[in-house]
Design a protein around this motif. Structure first.
Motif, mmCIF file in Angstrom:
data_model
loop_
_atom_site.group_PDB
_atom_site.id
_atom_site.type_symbol
_atom_site.label_atom_id
_atom_site.label_comp_id
_atom_site.label_asym_id
_atom_site.label_seq_id
_atom_site.Cartn_x
_atom_site.Cartn_y
_atom_site.Cartn_z
ATOM 1 N N ARG A 150 -4.629 11.337 -5.336
ATOM 2 C CA ARG A 150 -3.816 10.116 -5.461
ATOM 3 C C ARG A 150 -4.172 9.100 -4.394
ATOM 4 O O ARG A 150 -4.270 7.900 -4.658
ATOM 5 C CB ARG A 150 -2.321 10.450 -5.390
ATOM 6 N N GLN A 151 -4.367 9.566 -3.169
ATOM 7 C CA GLN A 151 -4.737 8.648 -2.093
ATOM 8 C C GLN A 151 -6.085 8.000 -2.379
ATOM 9 O O GLN A 151 -6.247 6.790 -2.193
ATOM 10 C CB GLN A 151 -4.788 9.394 -0.762
ATOM 11 N N LEU A 152 -7.040 8.777 -2.846
ATOM 12 C CA LEU A 152 -8.362 8.240 -3.172
ATOM 13 C C LEU A 152 -8.285 7.284 -4.357
ATOM 14 O O LEU A 152 -8.946 6.246 -4.375
ATOM 15 C CB LEU A 152 -9.335 9.387 -3.461
ATOM 16 N N GLN A 153 -7.450 7.612 -5.347
ATOM 17 C CA GLN A 153 -7.277 6.731 -6.509
ATOM 18 C C GLN A 153 -6.674 5.396 -6.103
ATOM 19 O O GLN A 153 -7.061 4.350 -6.629
ATOM 20 C CB GLN A 153 -6.390 7.400 -7.564
ATOM 21 N N GLU A 154 -5.717 5.422 -5.183
ATOM 22 C CA GLU A 154 -5.117 4.171 -4.697
ATOM 23 C C GLU A 154 -6.166 3.281 -4.044
ATOM 24 O O GLU A 154 -6.183 2.075 -4.262
ATOM 25 C CB GLU A 154 -3.995 4.466 -3.702
ATOM 26 N N VAL A 155 -7.019 3.888 -3.250
ATOM 27 C CA VAL A 155 -8.093 3.125 -2.593
ATOM 28 C C VAL A 155 -9.007 2.529 -3.660
ATOM 29 O O VAL A 155 -9.339 1.336 -3.613
ATOM 30 C CB VAL A 155 -8.891 4.022 -1.624
ATOM 31 N N GLN A 156 -9.392 3.340 -4.622
ATOM 32 C CA GLN A 156 -10.302 2.878 -5.676
ATOM 33 C C GLN A 156 -9.670 1.768 -6.511
ATOM 34 O O GLN A 156 -10.306 0.747 -6.790
ATOM 35 C CB GLN A 156 -10.688 4.061 -6.573
ATOM 36 N N ALA A 157 -8.416 1.940 -6.890
ATOM 37 C CA ALA A 157 -7.739 0.967 -7.752
ATOM 38 C C ALA A 157 -7.465 -0.360 -7.043
ATOM 39 O O ALA A 157 -7.412 -1.405 -7.692
ATOM 40 C CB ALA A 157 -6.434 1.560 -8.270
ATOM 41 N N ASN A 158 -7.286 -0.304 -5.734
ATOM 42 C CA ASN A 158 -6.946 -1.506 -4.959
ATOM 43 C C ASN A 158 -8.062 -1.863 -3.990
ATOM 44 O O ASN A 158 -7.810 -2.300 -2.867
ATOM 45 C CB ASN A 158 -5.636 -1.275 -4.196
ATOM 46 N N TRP A 159 -9.293 -1.686 -4.415
ATOM 47 C CA TRP A 159 -10.460 -1.869 -3.549
ATOM 48 C C TRP A 159 -10.551 -3.300 -3.011
ATOM 49 O O TRP A 159 -10.579 -4.249 -3.772
ATOM 50 C CB TRP A 159 -11.728 -1.511 -4.298
ATOM 51 N N THR A 160 -10.585 -3.400 -1.711
ATOM 52 C CA THR A 160 -10.818 -4.684 -1.042
ATOM 53 C C THR A 160 -11.920 -4.535 -0.008
ATOM 54 O O THR A 160 -12.088 -5.393 0.848
ATOM 55 C CB THR A 160 -9.533 -5.187 -0.349
ATOM 56 N N GLY A 161 -12.625 -3.422 -0.096
ATOM 57 C CA GLY A 161 -13.649 -3.107 0.884
ATOM 58 C C GLY A 161 -13.160 -1.992 1.780
ATOM 59 O O GLY A 161 -12.015 -1.549 1.682
ATOM 60 N N PRO A 162 -14.034 -1.528 2.664
ATOM 61 C CA PRO A 162 -13.627 -0.444 3.553
ATOM 62 C C PRO A 162 -12.484 -0.889 4.459
ATOM 63 O O PRO A 162 -12.533 -1.965 5.031
ATOM 64 C CB PRO A 162 -14.896 -0.116 4.347
ATOM 65 N N ASP A 163 -11.463 -0.073 4.509
ATOM 66 C CA ASP A 163 -10.307 -0.382 5.347
ATOM 67 C C ASP A 163 -9.677 0.919 5.830
ATOM 68 O O ASP A 163 -10.150 2.015 5.524
ATOM 69 C CB ASP A 163 -9.295 -1.264 4.595
ATOM 70 N N ARG A 164 -8.582 0.778 6.570
ATOM 71 C CA ARG A 164 -7.896 1.938 7.133
ATOM 72 C C ARG A 164 -7.433 2.905 6.033
ATOM 73 O O ARG A 164 -7.519 4.119 6.199
ATOM 74 C CB ARG A 164 -6.703 1.490 7.982
#
Length: 121
Positions: A31-45
């Protein structure tokens, strides 16, 4: 104690089935990885934290399969170790050259193994 280990320990206290505990931890990481993928704005915290949680979780799994008292057959233990090595390599690739498409394999692995642990197809 790492955040992944703490989450794993908290989850283990709420239910007695170790397979379900592992499945829930894998799904949380997915779920955490999916959130990053779905809301991608570039590498972030968020990306680094999600990758860290997943890496720590897989490090726990890899350490467990090395234990002499692990009840799993050697072939299963080797498969888990091989998947763990892939996960760690993919994590490093993602950190060095961030691309949300690279998260798909990590998400899929976690979801598929969680489904198998839970007895879901």
């Amino acid at each position: 104690m790492s955040h992944a280990a703490q989450a794993y320990a908290r989850t283990s206290q709420t239910t007695a089935n170790p397979r379900e505990i592992e499945a829930q931890a894998l799904l949380k990481a997915a779920r955490q990885l999916q959130e990053v993928q779905a809301n991608w704005t570039g590498p972030d915290r968020r990306m680094y934290n999600a990758l860290l949680f997943n890496r720590r979780l897989w490090s726990i799994f890899m350490s467990a399969v090395e234990e002499n008292n692990n009840p799993q057959p050697l072939e299963v233990r080797q498969n888990i170790a091989n998947i763990g090595i892939f996960v760690l390599k993919r994590t490093i690739e993602m950190q060095m050259d961030p691309d949300p498409a690279k998260l798909k394999s990590l998400i899929d692995i976690n979801c598929n193994i969680a489904a198998g642990l839970s007895g879901r197809p």
